[in-house]
Design an enzyme around this catalytic site. Structure first.
Site, PDB file in Angstrom:
ATOM      1  N   PHE A 198      10.851 -12.515  -3.954  1.00 27.09           N
ATOM      2  CA  PHE A 198      10.100 -11.284  -3.643  1.00 27.09           C
ATOM      3  C   PHE A 198      10.836 -10.031  -4.085  1.00 27.09           C
ATOM      4  O   PHE A 198      10.231  -8.982  -4.266  1.00 27.09           O
ATOM      5  CB  PHE A 198       9.840 -11.203  -2.128  1.00 27.09           C
ATOM      6  CG  PHE A 198      11.026 -10.679  -1.340  1.00 27.09           C
ATOM      7  CD1 PHE A 198      11.210  -9.305  -1.195  1.00 27.09           C
ATOM      8  CD2 PHE A 198      11.969 -11.530  -0.790  1.00 27.09           C
ATOM      9  CE1 PHE A 198      12.313  -8.801  -0.496  1.00 27.09           C
ATOM     10  CE2 PHE A 198      13.070 -11.048  -0.102  1.00 27.09           C
ATOM     11  CZ  PHE A 198      13.234  -9.678   0.045  1.00 27.09           C
TER      12      PHE A 198
ATOM     13  N   GLU B 107       4.894 -15.087  -2.879  1.00 28.66           N
ATOM     14  CA  GLU B 107       3.599 -14.840  -2.225  1.00 28.66           C
ATOM     15  C   GLU B 107       3.619 -13.519  -1.451  1.00 28.66           C
ATOM     16  O   GLU B 107       2.589 -13.054  -0.978  1.00 28.66           O
ATOM     17  CB  GLU B 107       3.219 -16.013  -1.301  1.00 28.66           C
ATOM     18  CG  GLU B 107       4.204 -16.385  -0.207  1.00 28.66           C
ATOM     19  CD  GLU B 107       5.333 -17.315  -0.657  1.00 28.66           C
ATOM     20  OE1 GLU B 107       5.950 -17.054  -1.718  1.00 28.66           O
ATOM     21  OE2 GLU B 107       5.618 -18.280   0.076  1.00 28.66           O
ATOM     22  N   ARG B 108       4.825 -12.903  -1.328  1.00 26.85           N
ATOM     23  CA  ARG B 108       4.883 -11.650  -0.560  1.00 26.85           C
ATOM     24  C   ARG B 108       4.463 -10.444  -1.398  1.00 26.85           C
ATOM     25  O   ARG B 108       3.971  -9.468  -0.872  1.00 26.85           O
ATOM     26  CB  ARG B 108       6.302 -11.435  -0.025  1.00 26.85           C
ATOM     27  CG  ARG B 108       6.682 -12.521   0.957  1.00 26.85           C
ATOM     28  CD  ARG B 108       8.069 -12.295   1.486  1.00 26.85           C
ATOM     29  NE  ARG B 108       8.761 -13.555   1.650  1.00 26.85           N
ATOM     30  CZ  ARG B 108      10.061 -13.670   1.873  1.00 26.85           C
ATOM     31  NH1 ARG B 108      10.817 -12.598   1.937  1.00 26.85           N
ATOM     32  NH2 ARG B 108      10.609 -14.840   2.010  1.00 26.85           N
TER      33      ARG B 108
ATOM     34  N   CYS C 258      20.130  -9.310  -4.885  1.00 26.43           N
ATOM     35  CA  CYS C 258      21.123 -10.384  -4.998  1.00 26.43           C
ATOM     36  C   CYS C 258      22.450  -9.838  -5.509  1.00 26.43           C
ATOM     37  O   CYS C 258      23.460 -10.505  -5.422  1.00 26.43           O
ATOM     38  CB  CYS C 258      20.624 -11.478  -5.924  1.00 26.43           C
ATOM     39  SG  CYS C 258      20.549 -10.934  -7.619  1.00 26.43           S
TER      40      CYS C 258
ATOM     41  N   GLU D  93      24.378 -15.052   3.935  1.00 27.76           N
ATOM     42  CA  GLU D  93      23.698 -13.921   3.294  1.00 27.76           C
ATOM     43  C   GLU D  93      22.753 -13.279   4.308  1.00 27.76           C
ATOM     44  O   GLU D  93      21.884 -13.956   4.856  1.00 27.76           O
ATOM     45  CB  GLU D  93      22.908 -14.425   2.082  1.00 27.76           C
ATOM     46  CG  GLU D  93      22.258 -13.305   1.295  1.00 27.76           C
ATOM     47  CD  GLU D  93      21.462 -13.814   0.087  1.00 27.76           C
ATOM     48  OE1 GLU D  93      20.766 -14.841   0.207  1.00 27.76           O
ATOM     49  OE2 GLU D  93      21.538 -13.159  -0.975  1.00 27.76           O
TER      50      GLU D  93
HETATM   51  P1  NAD Z   1      13.052 -17.715  -1.317  1.00 26.56           P
HETATM   52  O1  NAD Z   1      14.031 -18.770  -1.677  1.00 26.56           O
HETATM   53  O2  NAD Z   1      12.502 -17.680   0.063  1.00 26.56           O
HETATM   54  O3  NAD Z   1      11.764 -17.797  -2.289  1.00 26.56           O
HETATM   55  C1  NAD Z   1      11.899 -17.876  -3.681  1.00 26.56           C
HETATM   56  C2  NAD Z   1      10.695 -18.633  -4.235  1.00 26.56           C
HETATM   57  O4  NAD Z   1      10.709 -19.957  -3.718  1.00 26.56           O
HETATM   58  C3  NAD Z   1       9.363 -18.009  -3.864  1.00 26.56           C
HETATM   59  O5  NAD Z   1       8.503 -18.072  -4.976  1.00 26.56           O
HETATM   60  C4  NAD Z   1       8.876 -18.892  -2.722  1.00 26.56           C
HETATM   61  O6  NAD Z   1       7.473 -18.991  -2.669  1.00 26.56           O
HETATM   62  C5  NAD Z   1       9.488 -20.244  -3.052  1.00 26.56           C
HETATM   63  N1  NAD Z   1       9.792 -21.011  -1.828  1.00 26.56           N
HETATM   64  C6  NAD Z   1      10.142 -20.521  -0.616  1.00 26.56           C
HETATM   65  N2  NAD Z   1      10.345 -21.526   0.261  1.00 26.56           N
HETATM   66  C7  NAD Z   1      10.108 -22.669  -0.403  1.00 26.56           C
HETATM   67  C8  NAD Z   1      10.150 -24.049  -0.031  1.00 26.56           C
HETATM   68  N3  NAD Z   1      10.486 -24.432   1.207  1.00 26.56           N
HETATM   69  N4  NAD Z   1       9.864 -24.964  -0.973  1.00 26.56           N
HETATM   70  C9  NAD Z   1       9.537 -24.594  -2.223  1.00 26.56           C
HETATM   71  N5  NAD Z   1       9.472 -23.305  -2.629  1.00 26.56           N
HETATM   72  C10 NAD Z   1       9.755 -22.353  -1.741  1.00 26.56           C
HETATM   73  O7  NAD Z   1      13.726 -16.303  -1.708  1.00 26.56           O
HETATM   74  P2  NAD Z   1      13.195 -14.846  -1.426  1.00 26.56           P
HETATM   75  O8  NAD Z   1      13.320 -14.556   0.029  1.00 26.56           O
HETATM   76  O9  NAD Z   1      11.877 -14.637  -2.069  1.00 26.56           O
HETATM   77  O10 NAD Z   1      14.266 -13.979  -2.249  1.00 26.56           O
HETATM   78  C11 NAD Z   1      15.515 -13.598  -1.725  1.00 26.56           C
HETATM   79  C12 NAD Z   1      16.595 -14.555  -2.158  1.00 26.56           C
HETATM   80  O11 NAD Z   1      16.658 -14.620  -3.571  1.00 26.56           O
HETATM   81  C13 NAD Z   1      17.977 -14.099  -1.721  1.00 26.56           C
HETATM   82  O12 NAD Z   1      18.692 -15.224  -1.296  1.00 26.56           O
HETATM   83  C14 NAD Z   1      18.579 -13.510  -2.988  1.00 26.56           C
HETATM   84  O13 NAD Z   1      19.985 -13.504  -3.039  1.00 26.56           O
HETATM   85  C15 NAD Z   1      18.003 -14.429  -4.016  1.00 26.56           C
HETATM   86  N6  NAD Z   1      18.034 -13.836  -5.353  1.00 26.56           N
HETATM   87  C16 NAD Z   1      18.915 -14.344  -6.248  1.00 26.56           C
HETATM   88  C17 NAD Z   1      18.999 -13.803  -7.505  1.00 26.56           C
HETATM   89  C18 NAD Z   1      19.973 -14.358  -8.516  1.00 26.56           C
HETATM   90  O14 NAD Z   1      19.808 -14.076  -9.709  1.00 26.56           O
HETATM   91  N7  NAD Z   1      20.956 -15.139  -8.125  1.00 26.56           N
HETATM   92  C19 NAD Z   1      18.168 -12.733  -7.862  1.00 26.56           C
HETATM   93  C20 NAD Z   1      17.262 -12.249  -6.909  1.00 26.56           C
HETATM   94  C21 NAD Z   1      17.200 -12.813  -5.651  1.00 26.56           C
END
Ligand code: NAD
Length: 498
Positions: free
Chosen positions: A149, A176-177, A281, A383
Site C-alpha cells: 500500500f 487492496e487499500r 520501507c 518493524e
Molecule cells: P503486506 O505484506 O501486508 O501486503 C503486500 C501485498 O501482499 C499486498 O498486495 C497484499 O494484498 C498482499 N497480501 C497481504 N497479506 C497476504 C497474505 N496473507 N497472503 C497473500 N498475500 C497477501 O504489506 P503492506 O502493509 O501493504 O506494505 C507495508 C510493508 O511493505 C512493510 O513491511 C514495508 O517495509 C514493506 N515494503 C518493503 C519495500 C522494499 O522494497 N523492501 C518497499 C515498500 C514496502
C-alpha cells in the site's frame, strides 16, 4: 463512490466474485469507494488475455515498444495533479509526498526507455573453427507483480515498466487499500498505445495472490511488502518453479558519529523518520548516536523538532505528514508505543493522544520518540511502520555497526559523519543492501538497483537498474557452426576448447 473492479483485456471490468471491500480515505475516515476482491476465475481471465496478447507484443520491435513508455510519460505529466490527489486521499500521505511517489516511479520508466540497449546480447566471432557464439535475451511470457500500500504508484511502475519494455505481459495485484492509482496507470498505458492484455490489474487479497502463485502460465512474480508475506510468496512461488523476487520489511538505522554536523543530522533524521508517517520501507526507525555526549547533543535538538512536527490532512500543503493508512494500522502502531513503555524504553515524546481538529475520524497520531531503547526490546526488533523513532545509545562505533549487522533486517542504513575513513569502513562492513553516507534515505537512483539484504529481501536480483532487465528476461545462448569445408567426423567425447 468509486467502485474499482479490475482492468482486464484493456478495459475496466466489474468484479464477479461477489467479494469486495471498502477503500477508505484516511484523512477523515470516510469511505471513498470499494475494491473488488478477485476469485481464481477472474485471475485466470486476466492470464488468458495476457497470454493471447504477449506473443504479438514480444514480436513488436523493442524501439516501438518503448515509444509506448515515452507516450505514457507525457500522459502522466498531463495527469500529475489528479493522480497525486487520488494517491494522497487513498494512502494518507501529503500531496507533495504523493508527487514524489509518482516521480520515483516515472524515473524507472525513463530508464526503461533504454530497454533495447539493455536487452542486447553478446557475440563471439570465431569461438572455434567456423563457430560463432551469441546470446540473446527473450521475455519470459506472462509475469505478475504483487505490491504494497505504501507506494501505490512507484512500486507498480518499478515492475510494470521493465516487464513490458522487455516484451512480457504483466498482471498487477496492487494493494487492496489504495487501488485507484494503479487502475488509472493501466488506463493511461492503453491510451499511450499499449495493446490490450499486456497490462492487467487484478484487485484482491490472499485469494488473488494464491491464484497467481498457482497459475502455471505465470512465469515470474515480483513481490514487495512485509517480510512474512515475502517469505510465503518466495517459498511457494519457487516451489511452483517460478522466478521469484520478494522484498520485505525493514528496520533502518542511522548511525550518528560524534563529529557529525548535528543540525544537518537532525534535519535529515526528522524527515527520514517521520515523513509519510514513517510508512516507508526506507524510513529511519532507529537512531544510533555514538557516545553519550553525541546522544545528549542529538536529543537536545531532536526533541523540540519532534514535538513541533505538523500533522495534518493529506490536502494540507503545510503538513509534515498525514494520517496512517487504516484504523487498524493506527491501533497497531499505538500498540507498539504501549509495548515500548512497558518494556522500559523512555518515551520522550508521546503522540498517541493526538487528534486532528475537524478530522476526528481520521487515522492520526503525532510523532513519538523513544530514548534508551535496547536491542532486546520488541520495539527495536520489529518493524513498527509508523511515526515512531527509537534512539539506541551505542558506546562506540563498533557497537553501532554491530547493532546494524546483527539486526534481522537489512534494507537501508545511514551514517552521519565528517570522517571519510569511518564512512568508508562503514560502507564496506555494514551488512545492509542500501547505504547512505550523510544521506538519510539512500534509495538508489533508477539506473542502479534497489534491494535489501537478510530478511528484507528474498531472491537474488534487485529491483530496477540492470537487474530488472535480467529478472524480466531469460538468456538463450546459441552456438552456431558454418563449417566451410571442415570435416572432423563423429565426436563421442564432450567438445572442449582444446
Ligand atoms: P503486506 O505484506 O501486508 O501486503 C503486500 C501485498 O501482499 C499486498 O498486495 C497484499 O494484498 C498482499 N497480501 C497481504 N497479506 C497476504 C497474505 N496473507 N497472503 C497473500 N498475500 C497477501 O504489506 P503492506 O502493509 O501493504 O506494505 C507495508 C510493508 O511493505 C512493510 O513491511 C514495508 O517495509 C514493506 N515494503 C518493503 C519495500 C522494499 O522494497 N523492501 C518497499 C515498500 C514496502
Amino acid at each position: 463512490m468509486i467502485d474499482n473492479g479490475h482492468f482486464i483485456g484493456g478495459k475496466r471490468v466489474a468484479g464477479t466474485s461477489g467479494r469486495k471491500q471498502d477503500v477508505m480515505q484516511p484523512m477523515d475516515g470516510t469511505v471513498r469507494g470499494t475494491v473488488a476482491l478477485a476469485s481464481q476465475a477472474e485471475l485466470r481471465a486476466a492470464v488468458e488475455n495476457a497470454k493471447a496478447a504477449q506473443p504479438g507484443w514480444a514480436a513488436t520491435n523493442p524501439q516501438r515498444r518503448v515509444r509506448v513508455l515515452m507516450k505514457f510519460l507525457e500522459l502522466v505529466a498531463r495527469e500529475y495533479d489528479a493522480l497525486a490527489d487520488i494517491l494522497a486521499r487513498e494512502h494518507g500521505k501529503t500531496i507533495a509526498d504523493a508527487k514524489g511517489d509518482i516521480q520515483r516511479g516515472l524515473e524507472v520508466v525513463e530508464v526503461c526507455i533504454g530497454a533495447p540497449h539493455m536487452m542486447k546480447g553478446e557475440f563471439t566471432d570465431g569461438a572455434g573453427p567456423g563457430i560463432d557464439v551469441y546470446s540473446m535475451r527473450q521475455p519470459l511470457g506472462v509475469v505478475a507483480g504483487i505490491t504494497p500500500f505504501n507506494f501505490p504508484a512507484m512500486i507498480p511502475l518499478w515492475k510494470i515498466a521493465p516487464a513490458i519494455a522487455c516484451g512480457n505481459a504483466f498482471i498487477l495485484k496492487p494493494s487492496e487499500r489504495d487501488p485507484g492509482v494503479p487502475m488509472r496507470i493501466a488506463e493511461l498505458f492503453i491510451e499511450a498505445g499499449l495493446p490490450a492484455g499486456i497490462l492487467n490489474v487484478v484487485n484482491g487479497d490472499k485469494e488473488a495472490v494464491d491464484a497467481i502463485l498457482d497459475d502455471p502460465d505465470i512465469k515470474a512474480i515480483g513481490f514487495v511488502g512485509s517480510t512474512p508475506i515475502a517469505q510465503y510468496i518466495y517459498s511457494r512461488g519457487c516451489a511452483a518453479g517460478k522466478r521469484v523476487q520478494c522484498f520485505g520489511g525493514a528496520k533502518n538505522h542511522m548511525i550518528i558519529m560524534p563529529d557529525a554536523d548535528m543540525d544537518q543530522t537532525v534535519d535529515a533524521l526528522i524527515g527520514a523518520g517521520y515523513g509519510s508517517a514513517g510508512e516507508r520501507c526506507m524510513a529511519i526507525s532507529v537512531a544510533v548516536p555514538v557516545g553519550n555526549d553525541t546522544a545528549n547533543r542529538l536529543m537536545e535538538k531532536l526533541v523540540p523538532r519532534v514535538e513541533s512536527l505538523k500533522v495534518g490532512p493529506s490536502t494540507d500543503s503545510s503538513a509534515d505528514f498525514g494520517p496512517l493508512v487504516t484504523a487498524q494500522a493506527l491501533e497497531r502502531v499505538k500498540g507498539y508505543v504501549d509495548i515500548g513503555v512497558s518494556e522500559g524504553a523512555k518515551l520522550v515524546v508521546d503522540g498517541r493522544g493526538f487528534s486532528m481538529q475537524g478530522y476526528e475520524n481520521g487515522y492520526y497520531m503525532g510523532g513519538c520518540l523513544f530514548d534508551s531503547v535496547t536491542a532486546d526490546m520488541r520495539i527495536y526488533k520489529e518493524e513498527i511502520f509508523g511515526p515512531v523513532l527509537s534512539v539506541v545509545r551505542a558506546p562506540t562505533y563498533e557497537n553501532a555497526i554491530k547493532l546494524a549487522n546483527d539486526h534481522e533486517m537489512g534494507n537501508g542504513v545511514a551514517i552521519f559523519t565528517r570522517d571519510g575513513d569511518a564512512a568508508r569502513d562503514f560502507a564496506s562492513r555494514v551488512q545492509v543492501g542500501m547505504v547512505g553516507i550523510n544521506v538519510p534515505i539512500p534509495v538508489p537512483i533508477a539506473y542502479y538497483t534497489f534491494g535489501g539484504w537478510k530478511a528484507s529481501s528474498f531472491g537474488d536480483l534487485n529491483q530496477h537498474g540492470p537487474d530488472a532487465f535480467r529478472f524480466y528476461t531469460k538468456t538463450k545462448t546459441v552456438t552456431s557452426r558454418w563449417p566451410s569445408g571442415v570435416k572432423d567426423g563423429a565426436e563421442f567425447v564432450i567438445p572442449t576448447m582444446n
